[in-house]
Design a protein around this motif. Structure first.
Motif, PDB file in Angstrom:
ATOM      1  N   CYS A  92       0.599  -0.703  -0.390  1.00 46.94           N
ATOM      2  CA  CYS A  92       0.096   0.148   0.077  1.00 46.94           C
ATOM      3  C   CYS A  92       1.116   1.430  -0.276  1.00 46.94           C
ATOM      4  O   CYS A  92       0.528   1.716  -0.248  1.00 46.94           O
ATOM      5  CB  CYS A  92      -1.200  -0.333   1.227  1.00 46.94           C
ATOM      6  N   HIS A  93       1.510   1.252   0.725  1.00 40.50           N
ATOM      7  CA  HIS A  93       2.968   3.131   0.686  1.00 40.50           C
ATOM      8  C   HIS A  93       3.969   2.957  -0.426  1.00 40.50           C
ATOM      9  O   HIS A  93       4.784   3.429  -0.401  1.00 40.50           O
ATOM     10  CB  HIS A  93       3.100   2.660   2.207  1.00 40.50           C
TER      11      HIS A  93
ATOM     12  N   LEU B  67      12.353   1.525   9.063  1.00 38.55           N
ATOM     13  CA  LEU B  67      11.630   3.470   7.930  1.00 38.55           C
ATOM     14  C   LEU B  67      12.924   3.881   8.698  1.00 38.55           C
ATOM     15  O   LEU B  67      13.155   4.854   7.239  1.00 38.55           O
ATOM     16  CB  LEU B  67       9.926   3.328   8.826  1.00 38.55           C
TER      17      LEU B  67
ATOM     18  N   MET C 212      -5.076  -0.028   7.851  1.00 41.70           N
ATOM     19  CA  MET C 212      -4.348   0.151   8.433  1.00 41.70           C
ATOM     20  C   MET C 212      -4.571  -1.224   9.696  1.00 41.70           C
ATOM     21  O   MET C 212      -3.477  -1.410  10.366  1.00 41.70           O
ATOM     22  CB  MET C 212      -3.310   1.332   9.443  1.00 41.70           C
TER      23      MET C 212
HETATM   24  C1  HEC Z   1      -3.509  -2.057   3.553  1.00 40.38           C
HETATM   25  C2  HEC Z   1      -3.232  -0.880   3.572  1.00 40.38           C
HETATM   26  C3  HEC Z   1      -2.097  -1.061   3.887  1.00 40.38           C
HETATM   27  C4  HEC Z   1      -1.209  -1.762   4.305  1.00 40.38           C
HETATM   28  C5  HEC Z   1      -1.018  -3.657   3.909  1.00 40.38           C
HETATM   29  C6  HEC Z   1      -0.116  -0.866   5.241  1.00 40.38           C
HETATM   30  N1  HEC Z   1      -1.043   0.527   5.327  1.00 40.38           N
HETATM   31 FE1  HEC Z   1       0.223   1.654   6.453  1.00 40.38          FE
HETATM   32  N2  HEC Z   1      -1.486   2.903   5.986  1.00 40.38           N
HETATM   33  C7  HEC Z   1      -2.521   3.098   5.045  1.00 40.38           C
HETATM   34  C8  HEC Z   1      -3.136   4.071   4.651  1.00 40.38           C
HETATM   35  C9  HEC Z   1      -4.430   3.814   3.741  1.00 40.38           C
HETATM   36  C10 HEC Z   1      -3.413   4.813   5.655  1.00 40.38           C
HETATM   37  C11 HEC Z   1      -3.277   5.996   5.949  1.00 40.38           C
HETATM   38  C12 HEC Z   1      -4.152   6.738   7.096  1.00 40.38           C
HETATM   39  C13 HEC Z   1      -5.253   7.824   7.188  1.00 40.38           C
HETATM   40  O1  HEC Z   1      -5.514   8.282   6.141  1.00 40.38           O
HETATM   41  O2  HEC Z   1      -5.579   7.936   7.941  1.00 40.38           O
HETATM   42  C14 HEC Z   1      -1.587   4.219   6.160  1.00 40.38           C
HETATM   43  C15 HEC Z   1      -0.860   5.389   7.168  1.00 40.38           C
HETATM   44  C16 HEC Z   1       0.605   4.743   8.197  1.00 40.38           C
HETATM   45  C17 HEC Z   1       0.569   5.286   8.722  1.00 40.38           C
HETATM   46  C18 HEC Z   1       0.542   6.576   9.864  1.00 40.38           C
HETATM   47  C19 HEC Z   1       1.568   7.542   8.791  1.00 40.38           C
HETATM   48  C20 HEC Z   1       1.249   9.041   8.594  1.00 40.38           C
HETATM   49  O3  HEC Z   1       1.813   9.726   8.114  1.00 40.38           O
HETATM   50  O4  HEC Z   1       0.727   9.347  10.229  1.00 40.38           O
HETATM   51  C21 HEC Z   1       1.435   4.737   9.079  1.00 40.38           C
HETATM   52  C22 HEC Z   1       2.836   4.931  10.535  1.00 40.38           C
HETATM   53  C23 HEC Z   1       1.939   2.713   8.523  1.00 40.38           C
HETATM   54  N3  HEC Z   1       0.541   2.888   8.094  1.00 40.38           N
HETATM   55  C24 HEC Z   1       2.676   2.046   8.077  1.00 40.38           C
HETATM   56  C25 HEC Z   1       2.664   1.599   7.381  1.00 40.38           C
HETATM   57  C26 HEC Z   1       3.287  -0.735   7.818  1.00 40.38           C
HETATM   58  C27 HEC Z   1       4.775  -0.458   9.261  1.00 40.38           C
HETATM   59  C28 HEC Z   1       2.646  -0.912   7.761  1.00 40.38           C
HETATM   60  C29 HEC Z   1       3.015  -2.107   7.531  1.00 40.38           C
HETATM   61  C30 HEC Z   1       3.291  -3.959   8.761  1.00 40.38           C
HETATM   62  C31 HEC Z   1       0.981  -0.794   6.848  1.00 40.38           C
HETATM   63  N4  HEC Z   1       1.568   0.557   7.298  1.00 40.38           N
HETATM   64  C32 HEC Z   1       0.477  -1.384   6.017  1.00 40.38           C
HETATM   65  C33 HEC Z   1      -2.404   1.413   3.630  1.00 40.38           C
HETATM   66  C34 HEC Z   1      -1.905   0.315   4.476  1.00 40.38           C
END
Ligand code: HEC
Ligand code: HEC
Length: 332
Positions: A266-267, A327, A308
């Motif tokens: 996703c990221h 990270l 998330m």
């Molecule tokens: C299914 C999609 C998806 C996966 C897989 C995913 N993320 Fe995310 N993540 C998102 C989305 C969408 C957001 C933004 C949420 C929002 O808009 O509030 C996010 C937000 C975050 C944030 C907050 C960042 C900020 O700027 O505040 C962190 C930290 C984060 N993710 C870490 C991770 C980590 C570490 C993993 C793997 C273990 C992970 N994510 C896996 C979709 C995903």
């Protein structure tokens, strides 16, 4: 639980369920869980300490041909812009407080979008993501899981509530347009400089104190506190993390940890974000740890962050630290 009490709880639960989300601010069924002891360092209790003073007299910074008077430094309506020629012209809301308006963004996020220690970096985040987060701070769906002790999150909430829609859009467009740049140095170690919480609830060094064992935690402080306090846009943070954290974190990020959802799915392949999804590479480990716990605990809620929930659900505190260390060590 006795019968009348059970009935009262049932009626309350039904009332909550019947509440239309359009009519009222979203209600939380329960308060988010505060951080576990292993993550408490990321949420230091903010003591009633005095605000730090700027050094007296006019100030300058190495390599910048400019002298700033103490009146300019202490102007709460206009944070000093040391390098106006090195970023696009900011919209008013970034650098000026209108009468009755919120604190200008640059006070905490600088003009180049690099975070003050304790705040998030904003440079190059997707514009849609920034406006969405401002809306979440306003709606009450983005709070700290340790709300009472987080003056900095509370300040950000107050800013978001004071913005007009136009100001929010202008600030988001500005910060989204800026290049990301490295500002975090991650150091693996067993002992780190001794740190304590300051007025805002983030870590600062204790002058002249002997180093302390890290004990699985993290010490994240300004790389150069006097320059950070003067808002030198070229300064950053140093994060002391446990030995081996970066390699362990890399494996977790690759595989997606217990949920087996690789973060890059996703990221973005290089963890640099994509439309609607924020970048993770090169961000402050302390900020990342707070966000992972705030999301896991439900302090950050709502439709976007729901994606998330599965990735964070089974992460242990130690894994959260390892992921944040990895990270933080990546090039943004
Ligand atoms: C299914 C999609 C998806 C996966 C897989 C995913 N993320 Fe995310 N993540 C998102 C989305 C969408 C957001 C933004 C949420 C929002 O808009 O509030 C996010 C937000 C975050 C944030 C907050 C960042 C900020 O700027 O505040 C962190 C930290 C984060 N993710 C870490 C991770 C980590 C570490 C993993 C793997 C273990 C992970 N994510 C896996 C979709 C995903
Ligand atoms: C008084 C300090 C302060 C000011 C002024 C401020 N912020 Fe923040 N901001 C913070 C802090 C602290 C956080 C991190 C909150 C947390 O850790 O819970 C933050 C977080 C954010 C985030 C979340 C980033 C992410 O990755 O999810 C956005 C977006 C943001 N700020 C935008 C703005 C904008 C736009 C302005 C100006 C209109 C502004 N902020 C003014 C302190 C501030």
């Amino acid at each position: 639980m006795n019968a009348p009490r059970r009935l009262a709880v049932l009626i309350f639960a039904l009332a909550l369920g019947a509440c239309s989300p359009q009519k009222a601010e979203p209600l939380k069924a329960k308060a988010p869980a505060g951080p576990p002891p292993a993550l408490a360092w990321a949420y230091p209790d903010a003591p009633e300490a005095p605000l730090p003073d700027y050094p007296p007299g006019p100030q300058h910074l190495p390599g910048i041909d400019r002298v700033v008077s103490s009146a300019e430094l202490n102007d709460p309506a206009h944070p000093v812009d040391w390098t106006p020629d090195r970023h696009p012209a900011p919209p008013a809301v970034v650098g000026h407080r209108r009468p009755g308006g919120p604190a200008p963004c640059a006070e905490c996020h600088f003009y180049n979008g690099v975070g003050f220690v304790g705040a998030a970096d904003l440079a190059g985040l997707p514009a849609g993501y920034i406006t969405q987060q401002l809306a979440e701070f306003r709606s009450g769906r983005r709070v700290s899981s340790q709300r009472a002790n987080r003056p900095d999150t509370e300040e950000m909430i107050a800013v978001a509530k004071g913005l007009t829609e136009a100001e929010a859009a202008q600030a988001a467009a500005y910060y989204a347009s800026l290049p990301r740049r490295p500002f975090v140095r991650v150091v693996e170690t067993d002992v780190a400089p001794a740190a304590r919480a300051n007025h805002w609830g983030w870590q600062e060094l204790i002058p002249d104190a002997p180093p302390q064992p890290l004990n699985g935690g993290v010490v994240e402080v300004a790389e150069d506190w006097p320059r950070m306090l003067l808002r030198d846009p070229r300064t950053g943070v140093v994060a002391y993390v446990p030995r081996g954290a970066i390699a362990r974190g890399e494996a977790l990020v690759r595989t997606g940890g217990p949920a087996a959802q690789p973060c890059a799915s996703c990221h973005g392949a290089d963890l640099k974000g994509r439309e609607g999804v924020p970048p993770l590479a090169g961000r402050s480990p302390a900020y990342l740890v707070r966000m992972l716990w705030d999301i896991k605990s439900g302090a950050r809620s709502g439709p976007a962050v729901a994606q998330m929930l599965v990735p964070v659900s089974d992460l242990t505190p130690a894994q959260i630290i390892d992921i944040a260390a990895y990270l933080g060590s990546r090039t943004p």
